[in-house]
Design an enzyme around this catalytic site. Structure first.
Site, PDB file in Angstrom:
ATOM      1  N   ASN A   9      -6.390   7.544   0.675  1.00 33.63           N
ATOM      2  CA  ASN A   9      -4.943   7.766   0.634  1.00 33.63           C
ATOM      3  C   ASN A   9      -4.595   8.259  -0.773  1.00 33.63           C
ATOM      4  OD1 ASN A   9      -2.177   7.615   0.608  1.00 33.63           O
ATOM      5  ND2 ASN A   9      -2.077   5.374   0.771  1.00 33.63           N
ATOM      6  N   LYS A  11      -1.809   9.338  -1.868  1.00 27.59           N
ATOM      7  CA  LYS A  11      -0.406   9.094  -2.260  1.00 27.59           C
ATOM      8  C   LYS A  11       0.188  10.367  -2.860  1.00 27.59           C
ATOM      9  CE  LYS A  11      -1.665   4.306  -2.597  1.00 27.59           C
ATOM     10  NZ  LYS A  11      -1.364   2.978  -3.018  1.00 27.59           N
ATOM     11  N   HIS A 122       2.503   2.647   6.110  1.00 30.06           N
ATOM     12  CA  HIS A 122       1.930   2.149   4.851  1.00 30.06           C
ATOM     13  C   HIS A 122       2.974   1.265   4.161  1.00 30.06           C
ATOM     14  CE1 HIS A 122       0.534   2.112   0.700  1.00 30.06           C
ATOM     15  NE2 HIS A 122      -0.672   2.340   1.201  1.00 30.06           N
ATOM     16  N   GLU A 124       4.008   1.111   1.239  1.00 35.06           N
ATOM     17  CA  GLU A 124       4.957   1.836   0.369  1.00 35.06           C
ATOM     18  C   GLU A 124       6.040   2.527   1.198  1.00 35.06           C
ATOM     19  OE1 GLU A 124       1.961   3.950  -1.847  1.00 35.06           O
ATOM     20  OE2 GLU A 124       1.322   2.009  -2.632  1.00 35.06           O
ATOM     21  N   GLU A 209      -3.877  -4.063   5.037  1.00 35.13           N
ATOM     22  CA  GLU A 209      -3.722  -3.911   3.595  1.00 35.13           C
ATOM     23  C   GLU A 209      -2.773  -4.989   3.062  1.00 35.13           C
ATOM     24  OE1 GLU A 209      -4.695   0.361   2.190  1.00 35.13           O
ATOM     25  OE2 GLU A 209      -2.598   0.296   2.762  1.00 35.13           O
ATOM     26  N   GLY A 215      -3.177  -1.464  -5.224  1.00 32.12           N
ATOM     27  CA  GLY A 215      -2.960  -0.914  -6.557  1.00 32.12           C
ATOM     28  C   GLY A 215      -2.891  -1.961  -7.661  1.00 32.12           C
ATOM     29  N   SER A 254      -7.240  -2.208  -3.373  1.00 26.69           N
ATOM     30  CA  SER A 254      -8.146  -2.273  -4.531  1.00 26.69           C
ATOM     31  C   SER A 254      -9.629  -2.216  -4.159  1.00 26.69           C
ATOM     32  CB  SER A 254      -7.848  -3.521  -5.376  1.00 26.69           C
ATOM     33  OG  SER A 254      -6.523  -3.430  -5.896  1.00 26.69           O
TER      34      SER A 254
HETATM   35  P1  PGA Z   1      -5.462   0.992  -3.690  1.00 27.80           P
HETATM   36  O1  PGA Z   1      -4.453   1.517  -2.566  1.00 27.80           O
HETATM   37  O2  PGA Z   1      -6.871   1.217  -3.184  1.00 27.80           O
HETATM   38  O3  PGA Z   1      -5.160   1.812  -4.915  1.00 27.80           O
HETATM   39  O4  PGA Z   1      -5.189  -0.473  -3.884  1.00 27.80           O
HETATM   40  C1  PGA Z   1      -4.686   1.291  -1.199  1.00 27.80           C
HETATM   41  C2  PGA Z   1      -3.596   1.907  -0.371  1.00 27.80           C
HETATM   42  O5  PGA Z   1      -2.434   1.889  -0.799  1.00 27.80           O
HETATM   43  O6  PGA Z   1      -3.848   2.426   0.730  1.00 27.80           O
END
Ligand code: PGA
Length: 291
Positions: A9, A11, A122, A124, A209, A215, A254
């Protein structure tokens, strides 16, 4: 055996040039890996992982690799991956064919460009863009109806985990997100899969997730992840009957090359949804090869 998936992803990262450079480097790394014994993502599909001399050759299935770029990069990614074993899709879609939806990404056009998956719900999108379960359900159903495989994201916040609400939260997100998908006919009676259904067909994908792990560098322990994945698989069986068996459940939050190896050993972790570490070809390849 369920398909393994390594999904990246991106983003709102990467310029056009950076996206092109990513795939140039990816191609070189995959080609180099092909000559090394044991590399999973080799170019040659007949490649196998060999055991002791004289032992039968055990084939390790290559994971499906998917990139979710920002919508403005979809065409760039389509061009760059034309001759590669890499799928791609948008990070969000509109739930209708077309219309007055300023700023939305058309699922139909994404498909026309060559997308095969669509990331939906997601955390976000849920927290920053106020996407509610009802809207997410419409997006999941619309993606499926036009032949894009929806990847539905679910996950609890830290506060919800600390209050012991993890299972309640993910069960509700799962149920609501799938609520507008038709149930395959044969499953209504509890008998096997629909006879015409391709056994390799993935109807949809679930990405677990935990919001507190996205993140933050705080990865769920393999035990924490496995517990929720096992729970989600039970929920899926109750909701979708035997179709649940072909639905991969990915872990995200992460994921890095060093923690991917132990997470991948868990029975109910079928792959990863990777944010930060998917921006670097060598890290993302290492994660894919852990599967
Ligand atoms: P990350 O993000 O691996 O940077 O924690 C995962 C995601 O948001 O899909």
């Amino acid at each position: 055996m369920r398909k393994k998936i390594a999904a990246g992803n991106w983003k709102m990262f990467k310029s056009v040039k950076e996206a092109r450079d990513f795939f140039r480097e990816w191609e070189t790394l995959v080609a180099n890996a092909a000559v090394k014994e044991g590399a999973v993502l080799a170019k040659d599909p007949a490649h196998a992982v060999s055991g002791a001399p004289g032992a039968p050759i055990a084939k390790k299935q290559s994971p499906e690799v998917i990139i979710f770029p920002s919508s403005i990069l979809l065409t760039t990614v389509a061009d760059a991956t034309l001759d590669m074993d890499v799928e791609f899709g948008p990070q969000n879609i509109g739930w209708q064919q077309e219309g007055a939806f300023t700023g939305e990404t058309s699922a139909v056009t994404a498909k026309e460009i060559g997308a095969t998956f669509a990331l939906i719900g997601h955390s976000e999108r849920r927290s920053l863009f106020h996407e509610a379960d009802e809207m997410i359900a419409k997006k999941v159903a619309f993606a499926e109806s036009i032949g894009l495989v929806p990847m539905l994201c679910v996950g609890e916040t830290l506060e919800e985990r600390e209050k012991g609400q993890t299972e309640k939260v993910v069960a509700q997100q799962l149920k609501a997100g799938l609520s507008q998908l038709a149930i395959p006919h044969a499953n209504l009676h509890g008998h096997g899969v629909v006879p015409t259904e391709d056994p390799n067909h993935i109807p949809f994908v679930i990405a677990y997730e935990p919001v507190w792990a996205i993140g933050t560098g705080k990865v769920a322990t393999p035990e924490q992840a496995e517990t929720v994945h096992t729970f989600l698989r039970e929920q899926l069986k109750a909701l979708r009957g035997s179709q649940a068996d072909s639905v991969p459940i990915l872990y995200g939050g992460s994921v890095k090359p060093d923690n991917a190896v132990i997470l991948a050993q868990r029975k109910n972790i079928d792959g990863f949804l990777v944010g930060g570490a998917s921006l670097k070809p060598s890290d993302f390849l290492a994660i894919a090869n852990a599967l």
